[in-house]
Scaffold this active site. Sequence first.
Site, PDB file in Angstrom:
ATOM      1  CG  LEU A 126      -1.934  -1.126   1.183  1.00  0.00           C
ATOM      2  CD1 LEU A 126      -2.769  -1.168   2.775  1.00  0.00           C
ATOM      3  CD2 LEU A 126      -2.976  -1.065   0.184  1.00  0.00           C
ATOM      4  N   PRO A 128       2.127   3.575  -2.111  1.00  0.00           N
ATOM      5  CG  PRO A 128       1.695   2.969  -4.430  1.00  0.00           C
ATOM      6  CD  PRO A 128       2.093   2.526  -3.188  1.00  0.00           C
ATOM      7  CE1 TYR A 129      -5.527   5.211   1.931  1.00  0.00           C
ATOM      8  CE2 TYR A 129      -4.006   4.337   3.350  1.00  0.00           C
ATOM      9  CZ  TYR A 129      -5.288   4.839   3.053  1.00  0.00           C
ATOM     10  OH  TYR A 129      -6.231   5.210   4.136  1.00  0.00           O
ATOM     11  CE1 TYR A 130      -0.008   3.507   6.247  1.00  0.00           C
ATOM     12  CE2 TYR A 130      -0.101   1.803   4.482  1.00  0.00           C
ATOM     13  CZ  TYR A 130      -0.328   2.441   6.103  1.00  0.00           C
ATOM     14  OH  TYR A 130      -0.969   1.400   6.663  1.00  0.00           O
ATOM     15  CE  LYS A 133      -5.737   8.732   3.235  1.00  0.00           C
ATOM     16  NZ  LYS A 133      -6.704   9.571   3.289  1.00  0.00           N
TER      17      LYS A 133
END
Length: 214
Positions: A126, A128-130, A133
């Site tokens: 994950l 890219p998501y982190y 954020k």
Amino acid sequence: MKVFLIGANGQIGQRLVSLFQDNPDHSIRAMVRKEEQKASLEAAGAEAVLANLEGSPEEIAAAAKGCDAIIFTAGSGGSTGYDKTLLVDLDGAAKAIEAAAIAGIKRFIMVSALQAHNRENWNEALKPYYVAKHYADKILEASGLTYTIIRPGGLRNEPGTGTVSAAKDLERGFISRDDVAKTVIASLDEKNTENRAFDLTEGDTPIAEALKKL
């Protein structure tokens, strides 16, 4: 307090709309992308306005004008690609922060992700998501707004308990979406959450007490 909610149709956002319905101290204006999304929110007691995170900060600011705080719970969701993660979770958040400044709104609460501040603990699958954020949170911290960044653990749909663990660093854990929503609302009124970022998981401490102890 009049609150502008971005992400009202998400799972945490829907819980917030329901909780605000029974809250005499706050009223809610919910941002939606499509006209057909307004009716269900208005039936739940929210004012609903049209605006799009992929539009301009000025468009978002116009929709939010007159509100006292912004709550950002929007996310691209697990079914979209990382292009949408970039456009919503990072650029959309940045636009919302800019919109707050344009509209003269000083208070901003961001729902982020557990350990988003700590690269060493990011889930590789994950990443890219982190990244999205992490940098959205950094932009908020540098904005000059009075911010609260809530970083919940793995999200579950079980009924909330009203008790949590909240601290600057909690390496892993899960939490009910109900309790995330309750923590967001409690943070609006708790001065001790101002200009703070914290991880949030299941725990044994009542939410109000946990926020006072940060």
